[in-house]
Design a protein around this motif. Structure first.
Motif, PDB file in Angstrom:
ATOM      1  N   PHE A   1      -2.023 -11.887  -1.138  1.00  0.00           N
ATOM      2  CA  PHE A   1      -2.305 -10.626  -0.443  1.00  0.00           C
ATOM      3  C   PHE A   1      -1.933  -9.595  -2.184  1.00  0.00           C
ATOM      4  CE2 PHE A   1      -0.588 -13.413   3.063  1.00  0.00           C
ATOM      5  CZ  PHE A   1      -1.393 -13.346   3.867  1.00  0.00           C
TER       6      PHE A   1
ATOM      7  N   PHE B   1       4.340 -11.762   7.012  1.00  0.00           N
ATOM      8  CA  PHE B   1       3.113 -12.944   6.960  1.00  0.00           C
ATOM      9  C   PHE B   1       3.999 -14.004   7.779  1.00  0.00           C
ATOM     10  CE2 PHE B   1       3.849 -10.569   3.326  1.00  0.00           C
ATOM     11  CZ  PHE B   1       2.030  -9.649   3.182  1.00  0.00           C
TER      12      PHE B   1
ATOM     13  N   GLU C   1      -4.052  -7.351  -3.384  1.00  0.00           N
ATOM     14  CA  GLU C   1      -3.944  -5.629  -3.347  1.00  0.00           C
ATOM     15  C   GLU C   1      -4.012  -4.765  -4.638  1.00  0.00           C
ATOM     16  OE1 GLU C   1      -3.388  -2.353  -2.096  1.00  0.00           O
ATOM     17  OE2 GLU C   1      -2.812  -4.204  -0.837  1.00  0.00           O
TER      18      GLU C   1
ATOM     19  N   ASP D   1       2.737 -10.010  13.036  1.00  0.00           N
ATOM     20  CA  ASP D   1       2.020 -10.864  12.337  1.00  0.00           C
ATOM     21  C   ASP D   1       0.872 -11.146  13.617  1.00  0.00           C
ATOM     22  OD1 ASP D   1       0.586 -12.516  11.109  1.00  0.00           O
ATOM     23  OD2 ASP D   1       2.095 -14.354  11.369  1.00  0.00           O
ATOM     24  N   ASP D   2      -0.754 -10.899  12.654  1.00  0.00           N
ATOM     25  CA  ASP D   2      -1.840 -10.484  13.472  1.00  0.00           C
ATOM     26  C   ASP D   2      -2.170 -11.704  13.111  1.00  0.00           C
ATOM     27  OD1 ASP D   2      -2.652 -11.114  10.861  1.00  0.00           O
ATOM     28  OD2 ASP D   2      -3.651  -8.988  10.623  1.00  0.00           O
TER      29      ASP D   2
ATOM     30  N   LYS E   1       8.915 -11.663   4.843  1.00  0.00           N
ATOM     31  CA  LYS E   1       8.760 -10.814   4.387  1.00  0.00           C
ATOM     32  C   LYS E   1       7.770 -11.377   2.528  1.00  0.00           C
ATOM     33  CE  LYS E   1       8.288  -6.727   5.143  1.00  0.00           C
ATOM     34  NZ  LYS E   1       7.665  -5.782   5.580  1.00  0.00           N
TER      35      LYS E   1
ATOM     36  N   GLU F   1      -2.701 -14.589   8.484  1.00  0.00           N
ATOM     37  CA  GLU F   1      -2.132 -15.235   7.979  1.00  0.00           C
ATOM     38  C   GLU F   1      -1.419 -15.790   7.323  1.00  0.00           C
ATOM     39  OE1 GLU F   1      -0.198 -11.257   6.884  1.00  0.00           O
ATOM     40  OE2 GLU F   1      -2.091 -10.084   6.537  1.00  0.00           O
TER      41      GLU F   1
ATOM     42  N   SER G   1       5.507  -4.356   2.643  1.00  0.00           N
ATOM     43  CA  SER G   1       5.508  -3.570   4.126  1.00  0.00           C
ATOM     44  C   SER G   1       4.647  -4.130   5.499  1.00  0.00           C
ATOM     45  CB  SER G   1       4.334  -2.305   4.308  1.00  0.00           C
ATOM     46  OG  SER G   1       3.292  -2.993   3.640  1.00  0.00           O
ATOM     47  N   LYS G   2       4.218  -5.274   4.197  1.00  0.00           N
ATOM     48  CA  LYS G   2       2.990  -6.109   6.028  1.00  0.00           C
ATOM     49  C   LYS G   2       4.501  -7.269   6.323  1.00  0.00           C
ATOM     50  CE  LYS G   2      -0.946  -5.431   3.060  1.00  0.00           C
ATOM     51  NZ  LYS G   2      -1.702  -5.362   4.193  1.00  0.00           N
TER      52      LYS G   2
ATOM     53  N   GLU H   1       6.740  -3.948  13.128  1.00  0.00           N
ATOM     54  CA  GLU H   1       5.541  -4.676  12.345  1.00  0.00           C
ATOM     55  C   GLU H   1       5.238  -6.211  13.858  1.00  0.00           C
ATOM     56  OE1 GLU H   1       6.357  -5.696   8.252  1.00  0.00           O
ATOM     57  OE2 GLU H   1       6.587  -3.829   7.896  1.00  0.00           O
TER      58      GLU H   1
ATOM     59  N   GLU I   1       0.617  -0.747  -0.316  1.00  0.00           N
ATOM     60  CA  GLU I   1       0.043   0.225  -0.022  1.00  0.00           C
ATOM     61  C   GLU I   1       0.908   0.929  -0.088  1.00  0.00           C
ATOM     62  OE1 GLU I   1      -2.974  -2.200  -0.826  1.00  0.00           O
ATOM     63  OE2 GLU I   1      -2.533  -2.301   0.068  1.00  0.00           O
TER      64      GLU I   1
END
Length: 310
Positions: free
Chosen positions: A250, A285, A254, A203-204, A289, A207, A282-283, A201, A2
């Protein structure tokens, strides 16, 4: 898985700047009369010529005036034969559906082919290369599959060199001089990229990386140097790409989002792809990266057509 609004000019003799409103002597005037420099009262007038010269001439833009704009072929490999030991590409239908939605709204004729073996992938692309594209502006091909370095895989587990897939398109006379956009969601290898200097950063946990989602950036090394191609890869050479088993990959998700935003803003494809690179990279996973890559031999700016309303 993004400034200021006043124009300044150097004086070649004294190295000083002349400012509007100062008195300047005319060296050719024997009486030494002075005349007052003209002041700039409207900054838009001052920069109007520069703005006009900065606009892109039509001959430097790909035409996007036909309807339909062109053909869009989506190859979506989900179910691989059991003897290949390759798993189902869960989440790929989410990518397919989003790509269909985006390119239909851009007035492309979309055709989806599911679960093709290696020879059928080549056959379908060849069939599209043999079509008459004279009344079309562009061609799009999206390949969603497993893969290995420099190749994509058919559902039979056999490899297809990306250069072999693109060769018929490069030879198509009615596509000559027209942009050919290729987007590939697949791994480029089995290595997970490490995160460097990304202290904030996290990892939530939502993913999931796929086992093999091969993106063919290595093929960039072997793709013939043909004009008017853009190849967007989900990852750079030797690394994995990631796909969520429910939400799709992803990279493709995007890409679709930025195509929608960019078309409404009349952004060119290079600017859109740069944003995709930035946001995906920028994410994090699962602690790794992903760095997408885009290569192109476009010879003009391509401004995507405005999305049609829902």
């Amino acid at each position: 898985m993004e400034q200021t609004g006043c124009a300044h000019k150097k004086n070649s003799q004294g190295g000083k700047e002349n400012h509007p409103g100062l008195m300047q002597q005319n060296p050719n005037d024997p009486k030494g009369k002075r005349k007052q420099l003209q002041t700039v009262t409207n900054i838009s007038q001052h920069f109007s010529k520069r703005k006009r010269s900065a606009s892109v001439p039509k001959q430097e833009l790909y035409s996007m005036s036909n309807q339909p704009r062109g053909h869009c072929l989506i190859i979506n490999n989900f179910y691989f034969e059991t003897n290949t030991s390759l798993g189902k590409r869960l989440g790929t239908d989410k990518d397919k559906d989003e790509l269909v939605k985006v390119f239909k709204k851009m007035q492309f004729e979309v055709e989806v082919e599911d679960n093709l073996n290696a020879s059928d992938m080549q056959r379908f692309i060849k069939q599209f290369a043999e079509k008459d594209h004279a009344q079309m502006d562009a061609f799009v091909c999206c390949i969603l599959s497993h893969g290995e370095k420099g190749t994509v895989l058919g559902v039979d587990g056999k490899q297809v060199e990306i250069r072999d897939l693109l060769r018929p398109l490069a030879k198509c006379c009615t596509l000559a001089g027209k942009p050919k956009l290729i987007f590939i969601q697949a791994c480029q290898g089995n290595v997970c990229q490490e995160a460097v200097g990304m202290a904030d950063e996290q990892d939530d946990g939502t993913e999931e990386g796929t086992e093999k989602e091969n993106a063919q950036t290595a093929t960039f090394q072997s793709i013939p140097i043909e004009a008017d191609f853009l190849i967007g890869m989900s990852t750079v050479e030797s690394y994995r790409a990631f796909r969520h088993i429910q939400n799709g990959s992803f990279y493709i998700q995007e890409l679709c989002e930025q195509l929608k935003i960019g078309s409404t803003r009349k952004e060119d494809i290079h600017s859109i792809m740069t944003k995709v690179n930035r946001i995906v990279s920028s994410k994090v996973f699962r602690g790794s990266k992903q760095m997408p890559e885009v290569r192109y031999t476009l010879t003009k700016k391509m401004v995507l057509p405005m999305m049609s309303p829902d």
